[in-house]
Design a protein around this motif. Structure first.
Motif, short mmCIF file in Angstrom:
data_model
loop_
_atom_site.label_atom_id
_atom_site.label_comp_id
_atom_site.label_asym_id
_atom_site.label_seq_id
_atom_site.Cartn_x
_atom_site.Cartn_y
_atom_site.Cartn_z
N VAL A 1 0.85 -1.20 0.00
CA VAL A 1 0.00 0.00 0.00
C VAL A 1 0.88 1.24 0.00
O VAL A 1 2.05 1.19 0.39
CB VAL A 1 -0.92 0.03 1.24
CG1 VAL A 1 -1.86 -1.16 1.24
CG2 VAL A 1 -0.10 0.08 2.54
N PRO A 2 0.33 2.40 -0.43
CA PRO A 2 1.09 3.65 -0.31
C PRO A 2 1.41 3.91 1.16
O PRO A 2 0.60 3.60 2.03
CB PRO A 2 0.11 4.71 -0.85
CG PRO A 2 -0.86 3.95 -1.70
CD PRO A 2 -0.99 2.60 -1.07
N GLU A 3 2.57 4.44 1.44
CA GLU A 3 3.00 4.71 2.81
C GLU A 3 2.85 3.43 3.65
O GLU A 3 1.97 3.32 4.49
CB GLU A 3 2.18 5.86 3.43
CG GLU A 3 2.03 7.09 2.54
CD GLU A 3 3.34 7.75 2.18
OE1 GLU A 3 4.22 7.87 3.05
OE2 GLU A 3 3.51 8.15 1.02
N ILE B 1 4.09 14.52 9.22
CA ILE B 1 2.91 14.97 8.47
C ILE B 1 2.28 13.78 7.76
O ILE B 1 1.05 13.59 7.77
CB ILE B 1 3.28 16.06 7.44
CG1 ILE B 1 3.74 17.34 8.15
CG2 ILE B 1 2.07 16.38 6.55
CD1 ILE B 1 4.20 18.44 7.20
N GLY B 2 3.13 12.94 7.16
CA GLY B 2 2.61 11.75 6.47
C GLY B 2 1.97 10.77 7.43
O GLY B 2 0.90 10.21 7.14
N ALA B 3 2.60 10.58 8.59
CA ALA B 3 2.09 9.59 9.55
C ALA B 3 0.76 10.02 10.16
O ALA B 3 -0.16 9.21 10.31
CB ALA B 3 3.12 9.35 10.65
N HIS C 1 4.42 11.08 0.79
CA HIS C 1 5.73 11.55 1.23
C HIS C 1 6.28 12.68 0.36
O HIS C 1 6.74 13.71 0.87
CB HIS C 1 6.70 10.37 1.25
CG HIS C 1 8.11 10.76 1.54
ND1 HIS C 1 8.51 11.24 2.77
CD2 HIS C 1 9.23 10.76 0.76
CE1 HIS C 1 9.81 11.52 2.72
NE2 HIS C 1 10.27 11.23 1.53
N GLY C 2 6.24 12.50 -0.96
CA GLY C 2 6.78 13.53 -1.84
C GLY C 2 6.02 14.84 -1.72
O GLY C 2 6.60 15.93 -1.82
N LEU C 3 4.72 14.74 -1.49
CA LEU C 3 3.89 15.93 -1.37
C LEU C 3 4.20 16.71 -0.09
O LEU C 3 4.29 17.94 -0.10
CB LEU C 3 2.41 15.53 -1.41
CG LEU C 3 1.38 16.63 -1.64
CD1 LEU C 3 1.69 17.41 -2.91
CD2 LEU C 3 -0.02 16.03 -1.74
#
Length: 385
Positions: free
Chosen positions: A68-70, A268-270, A276-278
């Motif tokens: 999955v993403p992330e 921020i992602g978590a 991640h790139g964003l």
């Protein structure tokens, strides 16, 4: 002081490099691969193309497509069980950073057991897992040439940084033709991620002459071609430059480490599930402005490598142009603010202290030219609004 450089044993680079996978496997002495990928790679036919290429050489490859993403601890568990249950002698990691990061974690856990948290930094993972042949399909993460994987603990909302030679793929097939189908949004996010890798590696306190050479060339390749690839995904020359630039940026940061942008990006992602790139793109202008006073000449070098400043520009002029370019790039590539992404302002502000502590705990901010306090990180997060 010497610098240790760790790279994949084999790197196959250029158009249709992925078709050479049977030769690469033969060189590694592997015959029983498990393809770890995601459902989009299956849908686009990329996994089937590799299976067919291998079948022509009497090699049967099974597919695990549930990454999955992330990636999270839970998402990799089924892959660990799949890898343990078969008689596999290698893993083919096909996809963007998430499938490759997932494959790195699966390769270690399948062979050595334990939980992902057991392998979290500051532990350095030196034991070898199942050999990984990485086939990246985005020009961004550089994961195919790094000794790093990032797995989220969904119970604590922490992105765990896992580092060591044990995570380095044994082979990487760098085939830009696999990126021609990327949508504009992913092209933008992964492209700015790669640019961030190159910039942070260059200004990192752990930079060396070797990592500098990779980082500067990565910026020269990425900066003039990111907009081209974003606006015209079929632009082969731009896609090729982006792919090689991404790989070189991966080599640079794998050997020099990332810095404050990445340290702040992971929380921020978590917490808010921003790709991640964003989240890197959201942070890059503000963190660069914060950091320039401590490494003005280095950031000016970045501006010149990116082609936005010339030799005639002073350090101050070059850095002004660099900040203007980073903001213009975000505007043109339609990078959203946290609010535009859909994050609730109050929820974001409520998490600032925890996110700042997690950013510092990752160790990445210590590599930054200007090392921030928790209070300064909180102020930088606030600037995103």
């Amino acid at each position: 002081m010497s610098t240790q450089v760790i790279l994949p044993r084999i790197m196959q680079i250029g158009e249709n490099a992925s078709q050479d996978i049977p030769l690469v496997m033969a060189n590694l002495g592997c015959r029983r691969p498990l393809i770890i990928t995601d459902k989009m790679m299956v849908k686009l036919g990329y996994a089937a193309a590799i299976q067919a290429r291998l079948a022509a050489h009497d090699i049967q490859a099974e597919v695990f497509d549930e990454t999955v993403p992330e990636p999270t601890v839970a998402s990799i568990q089924a892959g660990v069980e799949k890898a343990r249950g078969g008689d596999y002698d290698c893993i083919i990691a096909l996809g963007g950073g998430s499938p490759i990061d997932s494959a790195k974690a699966i390769a270690i856990l399948a062979k050595h057991g334990g939980e992902m948290r057991d392998y979290k930094f500051p532990r350095i993972v030196t034991e070898a897992g199942l050999p990984i042949i990485a086939v990246p399909t985005t020009a961004g993460t550089g994961s195919e040439v790094t000794r790093v994987t990032i797995i989220s603990d969904e119970k604590t909302d922490e992105k765990m940084l896992c580092v060591g030679i044990g995570f380095m793929p044994v082979a990487a097939l760098i085939d830009f033709s696999l990126t021609l189908s990327l949508p504009a949004r992913i092209t933008a996010d992964t492209g700015i991620d790669a640019l961030t890798h190159a910039m942070e590696a260059y200004v990192s306190k752990k930079a060396s002459l070797y990592s500098d050479s990779q980082a500067l060339e990565a910026m020269r390749l990425i900066a003039p071609n990111l907009r081209r690839a974003y606006h015209d995904g079929a632009d082969k020359a731009a896609r090729e430059a982006m792919m090689l630039g991404s790989t070189l940026a991966g080599v640079a940061f794998s050997n020099a480490s990332v810095a404050l942008v990445h340290g702040m990006s992971r929380p921020i992602g978590a917490h808010f599930h921003v790709p991640h790139g964003l989240s890197n793109a959201m942070l890059l202008p503000a963190v660069t402005e914060f950091s320039i006073p401590a490494a003005a000449e280095r950031y000016a070098d970045c501006a010149r490598a990116m082609g936005v400043a010339g030799a005639q520009d002073s350090t101050e002029q070059a850095n002004a142009k660099l900040l203007a370019e980073l903001r213009a790039l975000n505007d043109e590539l339609q990078v959203p603010t946290p609010a535009q992404f859909g994050i609730d302002r109050q929820q974001f502000f409520d998490q600032l202290q925890v996110m700042a502590e997690q950013a510092l705990a990752s160790g990445s901010p210590n590599n930054n030219p200007r090392v921030p306090s928790a209070e300064e990180i909180i102020e930088l997060y606030k600037q995103l609004w």
